[in-house]
Design a protein around this motif. Structure first.
Motif, PDB file in Angstrom:
ATOM      1  N   MET A 226       0.735  -1.267   0.078  1.00 10.03           N
ATOM      2  CA  MET A 226       0.032  -0.251  -0.037  1.00 10.03           C
ATOM      3  C   MET A 226       1.064   1.289  -0.095  1.00 10.03           C
ATOM      4  SD  MET A 226      -2.481   1.499   3.037  1.00 10.03           S
ATOM      5  CE  MET A 226      -0.870   2.189   3.898  1.00 10.03           C
ATOM      6  N   ILE A 227       2.026   1.329   1.033  1.00 11.14           N
ATOM      7  CA  ILE A 227       2.634   2.332   0.890  1.00 11.14           C
ATOM      8  C   ILE A 227       3.452   2.900  -0.237  1.00 11.14           C
ATOM      9  CG2 ILE A 227       4.779   3.278   2.177  1.00 11.14           C
ATOM     10  CD1 ILE A 227       2.117   3.590   3.851  1.00 11.14           C
ATOM     11  N   ASN A 228       3.926   1.583  -1.015  1.00  9.55           N
ATOM     12  CA  ASN A 228       4.567   1.807  -2.067  1.00  9.55           C
ATOM     13  C   ASN A 228       3.717   1.708  -3.416  1.00  9.55           C
ATOM     14  OD1 ASN A 228       7.659   1.740  -1.172  1.00  9.55           O
ATOM     15  ND2 ASN A 228       6.634  -0.119  -0.327  1.00  9.55           N
ATOM     16  N   SER A 229       2.402   1.990  -3.240  1.00  9.07           N
ATOM     17  CA  SER A 229       1.674   1.599  -4.351  1.00  9.07           C
ATOM     18  C   SER A 229       1.559   2.940  -5.487  1.00  9.07           C
ATOM     19  CB  SER A 229       0.230   1.182  -3.852  1.00  9.07           C
ATOM     20  OG  SER A 229      -0.620   1.229  -4.848  1.00  9.07           O
ATOM     21  N   ILE A 230       1.177   2.835  -6.414  1.00 12.31           N
ATOM     22  CA  ILE A 230       0.727   3.864  -7.371  1.00 12.31           C
ATOM     23  C   ILE A 230      -0.746   4.281  -7.086  1.00 12.31           C
ATOM     24  CG2 ILE A 230       2.112   3.388  -9.329  1.00 12.31           C
ATOM     25  CD1 ILE A 230      -0.230   2.050 -10.845  1.00 12.31           C
ATOM     26  N   GLU A 231      -0.868   5.736  -7.283  1.00  9.56           N
ATOM     27  CA  GLU A 231      -2.301   6.401  -6.885  1.00  9.56           C
ATOM     28  C   GLU A 231      -3.555   5.473  -7.237  1.00  9.56           C
ATOM     29  OE1 GLU A 231      -2.886   8.639  -4.644  1.00  9.56           O
ATOM     30  OE2 GLU A 231      -0.747   8.588  -4.306  1.00  9.56           O
ATOM     31  N   ARG A 237      -5.531  -1.371  -2.289  1.00  9.80           N
ATOM     32  CA  ARG A 237      -4.508  -1.855  -1.191  1.00  9.80           C
ATOM     33  C   ARG A 237      -4.672  -1.607   0.081  1.00  9.80           C
ATOM     34  NH1 ARG A 237       0.762  -1.867  -5.174  1.00  9.80           N
ATOM     35  NH2 ARG A 237      -0.026  -3.861  -6.475  1.00  9.80           N
ATOM     36  N   ALA A 238      -5.127  -0.080   0.259  1.00  6.97           N
ATOM     37  CA  ALA A 238      -5.613   0.216   1.737  1.00  6.97           C
ATOM     38  C   ALA A 238      -6.547  -0.504   2.369  1.00  6.97           C
ATOM     39  CB  ALA A 238      -5.820   1.889   1.744  1.00  6.97           C
ATOM     40  N   ARG A 239      -7.646  -0.913   1.576  1.00 10.68           N
ATOM     41  CA  ARG A 239      -8.817  -1.678   2.209  1.00 10.68           C
ATOM     42  C   ARG A 239      -8.398  -3.028   2.382  1.00 10.68           C
ATOM     43  NH1 ARG A 239     -13.011   1.233  -2.117  1.00 10.68           N
ATOM     44  NH2 ARG A 239     -13.484   2.972  -0.788  1.00 10.68           N
ATOM     45  N   ASP A 243      -8.505  -5.130   5.923  1.00  5.75           N
ATOM     46  CA  ASP A 243      -9.268  -6.220   6.167  1.00  5.75           C
ATOM     47  C   ASP A 243      -8.152  -7.376   6.911  1.00  5.75           C
ATOM     48  OD1 ASP A 243     -11.538  -5.440   5.148  1.00  5.75           O
ATOM     49  OD2 ASP A 243     -11.181  -6.269   3.178  1.00  5.75           O
ATOM     50  N   GLU A 244      -6.970  -7.039   6.348  1.00  4.58           N
ATOM     51  CA  GLU A 244      -5.935  -7.981   6.963  1.00  4.58           C
ATOM     52  C   GLU A 244      -5.802  -7.636   8.398  1.00  4.58           C
ATOM     53  OE1 GLU A 244      -3.987 -11.441   7.040  1.00  4.58           O
ATOM     54  OE2 GLU A 244      -4.783 -10.445   5.261  1.00  4.58           O
ATOM     55  N   TYR A 245      -5.721  -6.526   8.680  1.00  2.00           N
ATOM     56  CA  TYR A 245      -5.428  -5.787  10.097  1.00  2.00           C
ATOM     57  C   TYR A 245      -6.378  -6.406  11.195  1.00  2.00           C
ATOM     58  CZ  TYR A 245      -6.093  -2.951  14.188  1.00  2.00           C
ATOM     59  OH  TYR A 245      -6.055  -2.326  15.637  1.00  2.00           O
ATOM     60  N   ALA A 261       0.694  -2.809  14.673  1.00  2.00           N
ATOM     61  CA  ALA A 261      -0.283  -3.105  13.744  1.00  2.00           C
ATOM     62  C   ALA A 261      -1.402  -1.903  13.922  1.00  2.00           C
ATOM     63  CB  ALA A 261      -1.179  -4.422  14.147  1.00  2.00           C
ATOM     64  N   ASP A 262      -1.601  -1.261  15.188  1.00  4.10           N
ATOM     65  CA  ASP A 262      -2.579  -0.199  15.327  1.00  4.10           C
ATOM     66  C   ASP A 262      -1.944   0.987  14.543  1.00  4.10           C
ATOM     67  OD1 ASP A 262      -4.307  -2.001  16.773  1.00  4.10           O
ATOM     68  OD2 ASP A 262      -3.372  -0.998  18.631  1.00  4.10           O
ATOM     69  N   LYS A 263      -0.723   1.270  14.395  1.00  7.43           N
ATOM     70  CA  LYS A 263      -0.079   2.337  13.925  1.00  7.43           C
ATOM     71  C   LYS A 263      -0.317   2.317  12.267  1.00  7.43           C
ATOM     72  CE  LYS A 263       3.593   3.367  17.353  1.00  7.43           C
ATOM     73  NZ  LYS A 263       4.954   3.136  17.571  1.00  7.43           N
ATOM     74  N   MET A 264      -0.166   0.835  12.001  1.00  2.00           N
ATOM     75  CA  MET A 264      -0.563   0.798  10.569  1.00  2.00           C
ATOM     76  C   MET A 264      -1.902   1.252  10.186  1.00  2.00           C
ATOM     77  SD  MET A 264       1.036  -3.002   9.808  1.00  2.00           S
ATOM     78  CE  MET A 264       2.788  -3.208   9.771  1.00  2.00           C
ATOM     79  N   LEU A 265      -3.043   0.846  11.011  1.00  2.00           N
ATOM     80  CA  LEU A 265      -4.211   1.270  10.787  1.00  2.00           C
ATOM     81  C   LEU A 265      -4.392   2.710  10.739  1.00  2.00           C
ATOM     82  CD1 LEU A 265      -7.108   0.133  10.532  1.00  2.00           C
ATOM     83  CD2 LEU A 265      -7.422   0.347  12.900  1.00  2.00           C
ATOM     84  N   VAL A 266      -3.871   3.582  11.647  1.00  2.00           N
ATOM     85  CA  VAL A 266      -3.964   4.680  11.479  1.00  2.00           C
ATOM     86  C   VAL A 266      -3.597   5.400  10.235  1.00  2.00           C
ATOM     87  CG1 VAL A 266      -3.060   7.055  12.411  1.00  2.00           C
ATOM     88  CG2 VAL A 266      -3.474   5.130  14.013  1.00  2.00           C
ATOM     89  N   GLN A 267      -2.549   4.628   9.522  1.00  2.00           N
ATOM     90  CA  GLN A 267      -2.108   5.339   8.103  1.00  2.00           C
ATOM     91  C   GLN A 267      -3.083   4.774   6.990  1.00  2.00           C
ATOM     92  OE1 GLN A 267       0.488   7.375   7.759  1.00  2.00           O
ATOM     93  NE2 GLN A 267       0.724   7.427  10.056  1.00  2.00           N
ATOM     94  N   VAL A 268      -3.699   3.687   7.316  1.00  2.00           N
ATOM     95  CA  VAL A 268      -4.467   3.168   6.250  1.00  2.00           C
ATOM     96  C   VAL A 268      -5.772   4.094   6.414  1.00  2.00           C
ATOM     97  CG1 VAL A 268      -6.034   1.232   5.964  1.00  2.00           C
ATOM     98  CG2 VAL A 268      -3.908   0.633   6.472  1.00  2.00           C
ATOM     99  N   LYS A 269      -6.324   4.474   7.439  1.00  2.00           N
ATOM    100  CA  LYS A 269      -7.642   5.361   7.441  1.00  2.00           C
ATOM    101  C   LYS A 269      -7.279   6.550   6.964  1.00  2.00           C
ATOM    102  CE  LYS A 269      -9.835   2.729  11.156  1.00  2.00           C
ATOM    103  NZ  LYS A 269     -10.572   2.917  12.568  1.00  2.00           N
ATOM    104  N   LYS A 270      -6.066   7.037   6.832  1.00  2.00           N
ATOM    105  CA  LYS A 270      -5.953   8.335   6.011  1.00  2.00           C
ATOM    106  C   LYS A 270      -6.048   8.277   4.867  1.00  2.00           C
ATOM    107  CE  LYS A 270      -2.310  10.196   9.583  1.00  2.00           C
ATOM    108  NZ  LYS A 270      -0.995  10.479   9.745  1.00  2.00           N
ATOM    109  N   ILE A 271      -5.710   7.031   4.213  1.00  2.00           N
ATOM    110  CA  ILE A 271      -6.195   6.846   2.832  1.00  2.00           C
ATOM    111  C   ILE A 271      -7.733   6.513   2.528  1.00  2.00           C
ATOM    112  CG2 ILE A 271      -5.351   5.258   0.893  1.00  2.00           C
ATOM    113  CD1 ILE A 271      -2.868   4.852   2.221  1.00  2.00           C
TER     114      ILE A 271
END
Length: 274
Positions: A226-231, A237-239, A243-245, A261-271
């Motif tokens: 997700m982090i390295n993904s194209i727009e 990939r964020a979704r 789901d995996e989280y 893992a919780d820190k990852m979710l924070v970044q995911v939700k920003k997307i």
């Protein structure tokens, strides 16, 4: 005077032990030259019982051709396998136990021989980072054994050792998955390869001891993609990562990786803007 007597007793003991050793060596050398197969055979059994496995194996080898085709041939083959086992020469022991199984499938040592084919290879199984052919052969042998002898006293040990062998195969896959993860985007999307290896390992070894490690790697790999993904692919990939989280924390709520893992979710939700 007392010290002198103590020294004399010690010296006498050493001389006695040395004399016994010379006698023993002389006896063994005589047996090697003997033309009496029965004498050699009986001596081989005595050496085996005394845990002198090399001497036992050598004498049994000497008489094996003489007794070929006789009832004693079965005993010799079994004791040869045991002698190699006693020497920790597991590859040779495996070969002799396999030979016994082929020649005496219903012989008096057949239960032991079938078990030992797997057990010898279990003992000879290498480090997880090396080729695992011996490990797989051991699992195959144990599988045959428990099918043939489910009520055997060896069955419980066979299942335990088989579990350890499956864990070793799983560990090999875990090391491979970690390697892909560490390679990151070098010459391609190695995070995806990490994810695939980890998922396949969970499918192939469902009861392995590294399930949390595999699932954590899968979450990490999805997040990294997700982090390295194209727009265009980032939202999807964020979704997928989200789901995996939730799958991960549901399965391992007290995981040592929970904070990360919780820190990852924070970044995911920003997307995802959730």
């Amino acid at each position: 005077m007392q010290a002198f007597l103590i020294r004399m007793r010690k010296n006498g003991l050493i001389i006695l032990l040395f004399a016994c050793l010379l006698t023993s060596c002389g006896e063994y050398q005589r047996l090697l030259k003997s033309r009496d197969p029965e004498e050699k055979y009986q001596a081989a059994l005595r050496y085996f019982n005394d845990k002198q496995y090399v001497k036992s194996q050598t004498l049994l080898d000497d008489v094996s051709s003489y007794y070929k085709g006789t009832e004693r041939s079965e005993d010799i083959l079994a004791y040869l396998a045991r002698s190699y086992m006693g020497q920790k020469a597991y590859e040779s022991a495996t070969e002799y136990y396999q030979a016994y199984v082929r020649n005496y499938p219903k012989g008096k040592y057949s239960t032991e021989a079938h078990f030992q084919v797997g057990h010898c290879q279990y003992l000879d199984s290498p480090d997880a980072r090396l080729d695992q052919t011996t490990t797989r052969n051991a699992i195959e042998a144990f599988t045959v054994f428990v099918e043939l002898y489910p009520e055997s006293p060896y069955a419980e040990q066979a299942y335990e050792e088989m579990g350890e062998l499956y864990d070793k195969l799983a560990l090999k896959e875990l090391l491979s998955a970690k390697l892909y993860y560490n390679l990151g985007t070098y010459l391609g999307n190695n995070y995806l390869s990490c994810e695939i290896v980890a998922k396949n390992a969970l499918k192939d070894y469902p009861s392995n001891s590294y399930q949390e490690d595999f699932n954590w790697l899968i979450l990490q790999a999805k997040y990294a993609q997700m982090i390295n993904s194209i727009e265009e692919k980032k939202m999807e990939r964020a979704r997928d990562t989200q789901d995996e989280y939730y799958n991960f924390i549901t399965e391992y709520p007290s995981s040592k990786h929970r904070k990360e893992a919780d820190k990852m979710l924070v970044q995911v939700k920003k997307i995802t803007k959730e």
